[in-house]
Design a protein around this motif. Sequence first.
Motif, PDB file in Angstrom:
ATOM      1  N   PRO A  31       0.813  -1.213   0.000  1.00 31.93           N
ATOM      2  CA  PRO A  31       0.000   0.000   0.000  1.00 31.93           C
ATOM      3  C   PRO A  31       0.854   1.275   0.000  1.00 31.93           C
ATOM      4  CG  PRO A  31      -0.695  -1.481   1.752  1.00 31.93           C
ATOM      5  CD  PRO A  31       0.468  -2.125   1.083  1.00 31.93           C
ATOM      6  N   ALA A  61      -0.096  -6.435   3.668  1.00 34.00           N
ATOM      7  CA  ALA A  61      -1.490  -6.014   3.446  1.00 34.00           C
ATOM      8  C   ALA A  61      -2.204  -6.893   2.424  1.00 34.00           C
ATOM      9  CB  ALA A  61      -1.530  -4.560   2.987  1.00 34.00           C
ATOM     10  N   GLY A  65      -7.239  -8.830   5.550  1.00 29.83           N
ATOM     11  CA  GLY A  65      -8.243  -7.782   5.651  1.00 29.83           C
ATOM     12  C   GLY A  65      -7.600  -6.629   6.400  1.00 29.83           C
ATOM     13  N   ASN A  66      -7.833  -5.405   5.968  1.00 27.06           N
ATOM     14  CA  ASN A  66      -7.203  -4.253   6.624  1.00 27.06           C
ATOM     15  C   ASN A  66      -8.276  -3.340   7.194  1.00 27.06           C
ATOM     16  OD1 ASN A  66      -4.084  -3.798   5.386  1.00 27.06           O
ATOM     17  ND2 ASN A  66      -5.432  -5.197   4.294  1.00 27.06           N
ATOM     18  N   SER A 156      11.778  -8.087  -8.373  1.00 26.14           N
ATOM     19  CA  SER A 156      13.030  -7.343  -8.596  1.00 26.14           C
ATOM     20  C   SER A 156      13.477  -6.655  -7.311  1.00 26.14           C
ATOM     21  CB  SER A 156      12.818  -6.303  -9.705  1.00 26.14           C
ATOM     22  OG  SER A 156      12.463  -6.935 -10.897  1.00 26.14           O
ATOM     23  N   ALA A 158      15.349  -4.715  -4.429  1.00 27.25           N
ATOM     24  CA  ALA A 158      16.464  -3.770  -4.330  1.00 27.25           C
ATOM     25  C   ALA A 158      17.454  -4.324  -3.327  1.00 27.25           C
ATOM     26  CB  ALA A 158      15.953  -2.419  -3.860  1.00 27.25           C
ATOM     27  N   SER A 202       9.505  -0.512   1.796  1.00 30.48           N
ATOM     28  CA  SER A 202       9.727  -1.954   1.727  1.00 30.48           C
ATOM     29  C   SER A 202       9.199  -2.705   2.942  1.00 30.48           C
ATOM     30  CB  SER A 202      11.231  -2.224   1.557  1.00 30.48           C
ATOM     31  OG  SER A 202      11.939  -1.507   2.528  1.00 30.48           O
ATOM     32  N   VAL A 216       8.497 -11.811   3.103  1.00 29.35           N
ATOM     33  CA  VAL A 216       9.302 -10.940   2.228  1.00 29.35           C
ATOM     34  C   VAL A 216       9.801  -9.714   2.994  1.00 29.35           C
ATOM     35  CG1 VAL A 216       8.290 -11.551  -0.016  1.00 29.35           C
ATOM     36  CG2 VAL A 216       7.142  -9.863   1.430  1.00 29.35           C
ATOM     37  N   THR A 251      -2.186 -14.608  11.228  1.00 29.75           N
ATOM     38  CA  THR A 251      -2.164 -14.015  12.570  1.00 29.75           C
ATOM     39  C   THR A 251      -3.249 -12.950  12.635  1.00 29.75           C
ATOM     40  OG1 THR A 251      -0.474 -12.557  11.691  1.00 29.75           O
ATOM     41  CG2 THR A 251       0.292 -14.360  13.049  1.00 29.75           C
ATOM     42  N   LYS A 252      -4.390 -13.294  13.150  1.00 27.12           N
ATOM     43  CA  LYS A 252      -5.479 -12.308  13.214  1.00 27.12           C
ATOM     44  C   LYS A 252      -5.938 -12.214  14.651  1.00 27.12           C
ATOM     45  CE  LYS A 252      -7.581  -9.246  11.244  1.00 27.12           C
ATOM     46  NZ  LYS A 252      -6.887  -8.205  10.502  1.00 27.12           N
ATOM     47  N   GLU A 335       5.834 -10.855  14.842  1.00 31.62           N
ATOM     48  CA  GLU A 335       5.615  -9.996  13.670  1.00 31.62           C
ATOM     49  C   GLU A 335       6.557  -8.794  13.693  1.00 31.62           C
ATOM     50  OE1 GLU A 335       1.424  -9.542  14.347  1.00 31.62           O
ATOM     51  OE2 GLU A 335       0.952 -10.779  12.634  1.00 31.62           O
ATOM     52  N   ARG A 367       6.288   4.694  12.739  1.00 31.96           N
ATOM     53  CA  ARG A 367       4.856   5.048  12.879  1.00 31.96           C
ATOM     54  C   ARG A 367       4.581   5.650  14.248  1.00 31.96           C
ATOM     55  NH1 ARG A 367       3.068  -0.705  11.743  1.00 31.96           N
ATOM     56  NH2 ARG A 367       5.300  -0.924  11.454  1.00 31.96           N
ATOM     57  N   GLY A 378      -3.966  -2.691  14.779  1.00 32.93           N
ATOM     58  CA  GLY A 378      -3.885  -2.160  13.419  1.00 32.93           C
ATOM     59  C   GLY A 378      -4.728  -0.920  13.238  1.00 32.93           C
ATOM     60  N   LEU A 380      -4.420   2.033  12.307  1.00 33.19           N
ATOM     61  CA  LEU A 380      -3.598   3.206  12.036  1.00 33.19           C
ATOM     62  C   LEU A 380      -2.511   2.877  11.022  1.00 33.19           C
ATOM     63  CD1 LEU A 380      -4.844   4.285  14.787  1.00 33.19           C
ATOM     64  CD2 LEU A 380      -2.772   5.606  14.939  1.00 33.19           C
TER      65      LEU A 380
HETATM   66  C1  LIG Z   1      -1.817 -10.422   9.496  1.00 36.54           C
HETATM   67  C2  LIG Z   1      -1.754  -8.930   9.474  1.00 36.54           C
HETATM   68  C3  LIG Z   1      -2.949  -8.211   9.593  1.00 36.54           C
HETATM   69  C4  LIG Z   1      -2.922  -6.826   9.584  1.00 36.54           C
HETATM   70  N1  LIG Z   1      -4.101  -6.160   9.714  1.00 36.54           N
HETATM   71  C5  LIG Z   1      -4.092  -4.823   9.733  1.00 36.54           C
HETATM   72  C6  LIG Z   1      -5.298  -4.099   9.867  1.00 36.54           C
HETATM   73  O1  LIG Z   1      -6.373  -4.673   9.953  1.00 36.54           O
HETATM   74  N2  LIG Z   1      -5.226  -2.740   9.878  1.00 36.54           N
HETATM   75  C7  LIG Z   1      -4.040  -2.066   9.784  1.00 36.54           C
HETATM   76  O2  LIG Z   1      -4.024  -0.842   9.810  1.00 36.54           O
HETATM   77  N3  LIG Z   1      -2.888  -2.733   9.639  1.00 36.54           N
HETATM   78  C8  LIG Z   1      -2.878  -4.079   9.609  1.00 36.54           C
HETATM   79  N4  LIG Z   1      -1.699  -4.750   9.471  1.00 36.54           N
HETATM   80  C9  LIG Z   1      -0.496  -3.980   9.193  1.00 36.54           C
HETATM   81  C10 LIG Z   1      -0.495  -3.566   7.704  1.00 36.54           C
HETATM   82  O3  LIG Z   1      -0.643  -4.726   6.913  1.00 36.54           O
HETATM   83  C11 LIG Z   1       0.786  -2.858   7.336  1.00 36.54           C
HETATM   84  O4  LIG Z   1       0.945  -1.740   8.175  1.00 36.54           O
HETATM   85  C12 LIG Z   1       0.786  -2.414   5.873  1.00 36.54           C
HETATM   86  O5  LIG Z   1       0.765  -3.554   5.046  1.00 36.54           O
HETATM   87  C13 LIG Z   1       1.999  -1.580   5.563  1.00 36.54           C
HETATM   88  O6  LIG Z   1       2.098  -1.356   4.186  1.00 36.54           O
HETATM   89  P1  LIG Z   1       3.528  -1.266   3.508  1.00 36.54           P
HETATM   90  O7  LIG Z   1       3.284  -0.956   2.072  1.00 36.54           O
HETATM   91  O8  LIG Z   1       4.398  -0.376   4.284  1.00 36.54           O
HETATM   92  O9  LIG Z   1       4.160  -2.709   3.682  1.00 36.54           O
HETATM   93  P2  LIG Z   1       3.767  -4.108   3.025  1.00 36.54           P
HETATM   94  O10 LIG Z   1       2.311  -4.202   2.776  1.00 36.54           O
HETATM   95  O11 LIG Z   1       4.353  -5.168   3.878  1.00 36.54           O
HETATM   96  O12 LIG Z   1       4.516  -4.065   1.616  1.00 36.54           O
HETATM   97  C14 LIG Z   1       5.921  -4.027   1.539  1.00 36.54           C
HETATM   98  C15 LIG Z   1       6.326  -4.380   0.119  1.00 36.54           C
HETATM   99  O13 LIG Z   1       7.730  -4.181  -0.027  1.00 36.54           O
HETATM  100  C16 LIG Z   1       8.276  -5.249  -0.794  1.00 36.54           C
HETATM  101  N5  LIG Z   1       9.720  -5.364  -0.471  1.00 36.54           N
HETATM  102  C17 LIG Z   1      10.294  -5.770   0.681  1.00 36.54           C
HETATM  103  N6  LIG Z   1      11.640  -5.722   0.562  1.00 36.54           N
HETATM  104  C18 LIG Z   1      11.913  -5.273  -0.684  1.00 36.54           C
HETATM  105  C19 LIG Z   1      13.124  -5.031  -1.406  1.00 36.54           C
HETATM  106  N7  LIG Z   1      14.328  -5.253  -0.874  1.00 36.54           N
HETATM  107  N8  LIG Z   1      13.031  -4.590  -2.683  1.00 36.54           N
HETATM  108  C20 LIG Z   1      11.811  -4.395  -3.270  1.00 36.54           C
HETATM  109  N9  LIG Z   1      10.640  -4.615  -2.625  1.00 36.54           N
HETATM  110  C21 LIG Z   1      10.703  -5.041  -1.351  1.00 36.54           C
HETATM  111  C22 LIG Z   1       7.445  -6.450  -0.392  1.00 36.54           C
HETATM  112  O14 LIG Z   1       7.514  -7.457  -1.376  1.00 36.54           O
HETATM  113  C23 LIG Z   1       6.046  -5.831  -0.248  1.00 36.54           C
HETATM  114  O15 LIG Z   1       5.343  -5.860  -1.463  1.00 36.54           O
HETATM  115  C24 LIG Z   1      -1.691  -6.136   9.465  1.00 36.54           C
HETATM  116  C25 LIG Z   1      -0.501  -6.855   9.333  1.00 36.54           C
HETATM  117  C26 LIG Z   1      -0.524  -8.242   9.356  1.00 36.54           C
HETATM  118  C27 LIG Z   1       0.762  -8.987   9.239  1.00 36.54           C
END
Ligand SMILES: Cc1cc2nc3c(=O)[nH]c(=O)nc-3n(C[C@H](O)[C@H](O)[C@H](O)COP(=O)(O)OP(=O)(O)OC[C@H]3O[C@@H](n4cnc5c(N)ncnc54)[C@H](O)[C@@H]3O)c2cc1C
Length: 554
Positions: A31, A61, A65-66, A156, A158, A202, A216, A251-252, A335, A367, A378, A380
């Motif tokens: 996201p 994400a 479900g978020n 790909s 980084a 990332s 990942v 993990t919910k 986590e 954060r 979650g 926020l």
């Molecule tokens: C089970 C679970 C349930 C959750 N439920 C909620 C919720 O209900 N509400 C809420 O607010 N939050 C929730 N969260 C937290 C929420 O999912 C995260 O805060 C959110 O996904 C953050 O988005 P992000 O884009 O920063 O990271 P991510 O969604 O984790 O995306 C990171 C991306 O970076 C990529 N990446 C990693 N390393 C590299 C690299 N070296 N080079 C290139 N790409 C890379 C990965 O492949 C991935 O696509 C939950 C988390 C979990 C684990």
Amino acid sequence: MAIRREQLNQRSERENGLSLAVDVLVIGGGPAGTWAAWSAAAQGARVALVDKGYCGASGAAAPSGNTLWYSPPDPEQREMAVISREARNEGLSDRTWMSRVLNQTYTGLHALEDWGYPFPLDDQGQVYRRSLQGPEYMRLMRKQVKRAGVQILDHSPALELLISADGLVAGAAGIRRQVGDRASRDGINRWWIKAGAVVIASGGCAFLSKALGCNVLTGDGYLMAVEAGAELSGMEFSNVYGIVPTFASVTKNAFYRWATFTHEDGTPIEGANAGKGRPLIARALSTQPVYAQINRADETTQAMMRLAQPNFFLPFDRAGINPFTQRFPITLRLEGTVRGTGGIRIVDSTCATSVPGLFAAGDAATRELVCGGASGGGSLNAAWAISSGTWAGEAAAQFATVLGNTDDRPAFRLGGATLRSTPASTTQTLQEFIQAVQAEVFPYDRNLFRSESVLQGSLARLNTLWQEISSFTASDSQALQARETAAMIATARWMYATALARKESRGMHKREDYPHTDPQQTHRLVAHGLDHIWVTPEPQLATEDLFIREVATL
Ligand SMILES: Cc1cc2nc3c(=O)[nH]c(=O)nc-3n(C[C@H](O)[C@H](O)[C@H](O)COP(=O)(O)OP(=O)(O)OC[C@H]3O[C@@H](n4cnc5c(N)ncnc54)[C@H](O)[C@@H]3O)c2cc1C
């Protein structure tokens, strides 16, 4: 920091890999990364996005479900939303940031609706915007990012950042894991992307604990950012353990509000289903198996749960278990910083880091500004990913515009550990390194129940591991795993160095030897350095000044 800067060899290397020049490079396609890419492209920037997996299906994400921190722009409701969260943030969040996030999330969700996200209606027939289904959400974001003209490189990862001669972040380099075209001279497919500005999105670090969507997420962004000179903030808030059936990875925690937890003989674990029950479960798990049964959800709640989180039920359905009527074995899965709140320090309202040209968003960024030391259930986090992604992408595009055309500026590679190491005496395999770092961060009696002597012991062993991994020479096929391993070791060191510095219990950071919150420590902690780590209280962040300046220039 002993990083050797190595100039990209313009001829031999780049002609054998994929070489691009853009205004903004986004690392990570969850996201935060997709909002950043969309927002930078909306400014007219040329944007590339690289993802370790498939953008739209990778990260925390995408499979979940978020729930979202969402409030309509009614002053009273907004105030209530801030006040109710602030109570859990224990003095470390910032009201101005929280209000901004509510505002930006509101705008973002309405944009999502316009783009076609199928928000359901609630009981009163109103559009319900407090939750997003990961697969639909991220599929739509991918589509939207492509529509905006962003070049996406899937699979790909980084591996390292690039820097210009004048010290600005100037792009990144990595590898392409699923392309059939010609490999570089060294046998693997590489990419080099020069950029006027870079957004690191990332995600966090869950130490390969097998939590759904999290394998990942190995802290790569933190390592790359610190190699460039950035700092981290809030790394002590890194020890969330999610409740999970032993046979699954989902993990919910929220659904376990309706659960009863029992010892093997069926006696209940008193207090375990309350908000602070996880330490009790952890203590029980250290001596015997623990079971759960979601027996306190009525039929309406059960139906709502199935609708809201269908993937939660898949492992149960496969195993032929009805979680509402049968008890099942559970465990706690780390986590780390994914549901922690620490990450790359942000220095102003644009989500800039302390390194010019480098921006951070989502879980890769701290954060604390909105969550303090407790992300809890979650909501926020998802709001933060939308907001910080939007701001970082926009600011990165503006930064690149001011720089002008940088396509031909010389760029130097910044990565250290495992990338340009001298052959060392270590005989450890990468798998052994991974097991060694997991042995320091997984056990509850190290990471959940923290104390001076235990943290010191772990940190000393992690420092040794860091020295060894720093000089580990990875073969081509090990390049990604080696960097991930180095990033996990580095992340664990920042976590524990900061945990040692916070001599109190606050948020998710609980010290057995300092069980109380100390009002004198109501400040964020900043971790600096790589080979040598030191921790300082955050200087009074100039956010207020920055916001005042921002408003004054309107
Ligand atoms: C089970 C679970 C349930 C959750 N439920 C909620 C919720 O209900 N509400 C809420 O607010 N939050 C929730 N969260 C937290 C929420 O999912 C995260 O805060 C959110 O996904 C953050 O988005 P992000 O884009 O920063 O990271 P991510 O969604 O984790 O995306 C990171 C991306 O970076 C990529 N990446 C990693 N390393 C590299 C690299 N070296 N080079 C290139 N790409 C890379 C990965 O492949 C991935 O696509 C939950 C988390 C979990 C684990």
